[in-house]
Design a protein around this motif. Structure first.
Motif, PDB file in Angstrom:
ATOM      1  N   VAL A 116       0.708  -1.145  -0.156  1.00  0.00           N
ATOM      2  CA  VAL A 116      -0.137  -0.106   0.049  1.00  0.00           C
ATOM      3  C   VAL A 116       0.766   1.198   0.120  1.00  0.00           C
ATOM      4  O   VAL A 116       0.684   2.051  -0.683  1.00  0.00           O
ATOM      5  CB  VAL A 116      -0.863  -0.040   1.347  1.00  0.00           C
ATOM      6  N   PHE A 117       1.979   0.933   0.822  1.00  0.00           N
ATOM      7  CA  PHE A 117       2.885   2.478   0.927  1.00  0.00           C
ATOM      8  C   PHE A 117       3.441   2.526  -0.390  1.00  0.00           C
ATOM      9  O   PHE A 117       3.648   3.744  -1.084  1.00  0.00           O
ATOM     10  CB  PHE A 117       3.691   2.184   1.849  1.00  0.00           C
ATOM     11  N   GLU A 118       4.070   1.522  -1.402  1.00  0.00           N
ATOM     12  CA  GLU A 118       4.531   1.626  -2.309  1.00  0.00           C
ATOM     13  C   GLU A 118       3.595   2.044  -3.404  1.00  0.00           C
ATOM     14  O   GLU A 118       3.973   3.051  -4.294  1.00  0.00           O
ATOM     15  CB  GLU A 118       4.916   0.199  -2.934  1.00  0.00           C
ATOM     16  N   ALA A 119       2.238   1.512  -3.384  1.00  0.00           N
ATOM     17  CA  ALA A 119       1.365   2.206  -4.248  1.00  0.00           C
ATOM     18  C   ALA A 119       1.101   3.730  -4.273  1.00  0.00           C
ATOM     19  O   ALA A 119       0.780   4.287  -4.953  1.00  0.00           O
ATOM     20  CB  ALA A 119      -0.091   1.388  -4.158  1.00  0.00           C
ATOM     21  N   MET A 120       1.129   4.024  -2.795  1.00  0.00           N
ATOM     22  CA  MET A 120       1.053   5.667  -2.527  1.00  0.00           C
ATOM     23  C   MET A 120       2.112   6.245  -3.332  1.00  0.00           C
ATOM     24  O   MET A 120       1.776   7.467  -3.706  1.00  0.00           O
ATOM     25  CB  MET A 120       1.008   5.848  -1.044  1.00  0.00           C
ATOM     26  N   LYS A 121       3.331   5.834  -2.924  1.00  0.00           N
ATOM     27  CA  LYS A 121       4.492   6.739  -3.545  1.00  0.00           C
ATOM     28  C   LYS A 121       4.425   6.557  -5.019  1.00  0.00           C
ATOM     29  O   LYS A 121       4.854   7.752  -5.470  1.00  0.00           O
ATOM     30  CB  LYS A 121       5.983   5.711  -3.334  1.00  0.00           C
ATOM     31  N   ALA A 122       3.998   5.712  -5.755  1.00  0.00           N
ATOM     32  CA  ALA A 122       3.735   5.718  -7.085  1.00  0.00           C
ATOM     33  C   ALA A 122       2.476   6.258  -7.741  1.00  0.00           C
ATOM     34  O   ALA A 122       2.443   6.603  -8.794  1.00  0.00           O
ATOM     35  CB  ALA A 122       3.548   4.212  -7.762  1.00  0.00           C
ATOM     36  N   SER A 123       1.562   6.825  -6.858  1.00  0.00           N
ATOM     37  CA  SER A 123       0.426   7.517  -7.261  1.00  0.00           C
ATOM     38  C   SER A 123       0.555   8.843  -7.703  1.00  0.00           C
ATOM     39  O   SER A 123       1.698   9.606  -7.285  1.00  0.00           O
ATOM     40  CB  SER A 123      -0.674   7.470  -6.004  1.00  0.00           C
ATOM     41  N   GLY A 124      -0.156   9.466  -8.641  1.00  0.00           N
ATOM     42  CA  GLY A 124      -0.048  10.744  -8.994  1.00  0.00           C
ATOM     43  C   GLY A 124      -0.462  11.618  -8.221  1.00  0.00           C
ATOM     44  O   GLY A 124      -0.253  12.859  -8.107  1.00  0.00           O
ATOM     45  N   SER A 125      -1.526  11.232  -7.304  1.00  0.00           N
ATOM     46  CA  SER A 125      -2.168  12.228  -6.474  1.00  0.00           C
ATOM     47  C   SER A 125      -2.165  11.604  -5.007  1.00  0.00           C
ATOM     48  O   SER A 125      -2.840  10.666  -4.664  1.00  0.00           O
ATOM     49  CB  SER A 125      -3.543  12.616  -6.495  1.00  0.00           C
ATOM     50  N   LYS A 126      -1.090  12.150  -4.160  1.00  0.00           N
ATOM     51  CA  LYS A 126      -0.942  11.348  -2.873  1.00  0.00           C
ATOM     52  C   LYS A 126      -1.960  11.777  -1.720  1.00  0.00           C
ATOM     53  O   LYS A 126      -2.568  11.082  -1.131  1.00  0.00           O
ATOM     54  CB  LYS A 126       0.272  12.090  -2.169  1.00  0.00           C
ATOM     55  N   GLY A 127      -2.603  13.033  -2.163  1.00  0.00           N
ATOM     56  CA  GLY A 127      -4.059  13.167  -1.066  1.00  0.00           C
ATOM     57  C   GLY A 127      -5.020  12.099  -1.600  1.00  0.00           C
ATOM     58  O   GLY A 127      -5.623  11.913  -0.548  1.00  0.00           O
ATOM     59  N   ARG A 128      -5.372  12.162  -2.840  1.00  0.00           N
ATOM     60  CA  ARG A 128      -6.394  11.483  -3.192  1.00  0.00           C
ATOM     61  C   ARG A 128      -6.164   9.984  -2.818  1.00  0.00           C
ATOM     62  O   ARG A 128      -7.065   9.130  -2.356  1.00  0.00           O
ATOM     63  CB  ARG A 128      -6.714  11.299  -4.668  1.00  0.00           C
ATOM     64  N   PHE A 129      -5.063   9.436  -2.843  1.00  0.00           N
ATOM     65  CA  PHE A 129      -4.713   7.890  -2.540  1.00  0.00           C
ATOM     66  C   PHE A 129      -4.805   7.898  -1.188  1.00  0.00           C
ATOM     67  O   PHE A 129      -5.481   6.912  -0.717  1.00  0.00           O
ATOM     68  CB  PHE A 129      -3.317   7.601  -2.796  1.00  0.00           C
ATOM     69  N   LEU A 130      -4.422   8.907  -0.326  1.00  0.00           N
ATOM     70  CA  LEU A 130      -4.670   9.145   0.993  1.00  0.00           C
ATOM     71  C   LEU A 130      -6.134   8.976   1.610  1.00  0.00           C
ATOM     72  O   LEU A 130      -6.574   8.068   2.318  1.00  0.00           O
ATOM     73  CB  LEU A 130      -3.765  10.106   1.769  1.00  0.00           C
ATOM     74  N   ASN A 131      -6.808   9.631   0.923  1.00  0.00           N
ATOM     75  CA  ASN A 131      -8.165   9.524   1.177  1.00  0.00           C
ATOM     76  C   ASN A 131      -9.069   8.279   0.952  1.00  0.00           C
ATOM     77  O   ASN A 131     -10.000   7.922   1.564  1.00  0.00           O
ATOM     78  CB  ASN A 131      -9.264  10.675   0.464  1.00  0.00           C
ATOM     79  N   GLN A 132      -8.601   7.664  -0.295  1.00  0.00           N
ATOM     80  CA  GLN A 132      -9.462   6.673  -0.743  1.00  0.00           C
ATOM     81  C   GLN A 132      -8.789   5.184  -0.230  1.00  0.00           C
ATOM     82  O   GLN A 132      -9.527   4.131  -0.220  1.00  0.00           O
ATOM     83  CB  GLN A 132      -9.228   6.436  -2.347  1.00  0.00           C
TER      84      GLN A 132
END
Length: 69
Positions: free
Chosen positions: A37-53
């Motif tokens: 999950v952390f690795e997916a967040m690092k790769a995400s284009g939007s950290k805030g959106r990933f955090l919320n979802q």
């Protein structure tokens, strides 16, 4: 890591704790977050959106007092 919500993030591999420092200055620890999950967040284009979802509402958390930052 430009984000309007997340200033920085750190993952502790031993405790599976994801520490998020928000742009506001507040710091939260999210517990038992899988490394994937952390690795997916690092790769995400939007950290805030990933955090919320994917993080908020799915993992136990605590606000980190200023003295422990």
């Amino acid at each position: 890591m430009p984000s309007t919500v997340v200033q920085s993030m750190h993952y502790d591999h031993d405790t599976h704790t994801l520490r998020i420092r928000y742009v506001s200055g507040m710091v939260y620890d999210y517990r038992n977050v899988p490394e994937e999950v952390f690795e997916a967040m690092k790769a995400s284009g939007s950290k805030g959106r990933f955090l919320n979802q994917h993080i908020k509402g799915n993992y136990a958390f605590e606000r980190v007092p200023r003295a422990r930052r």
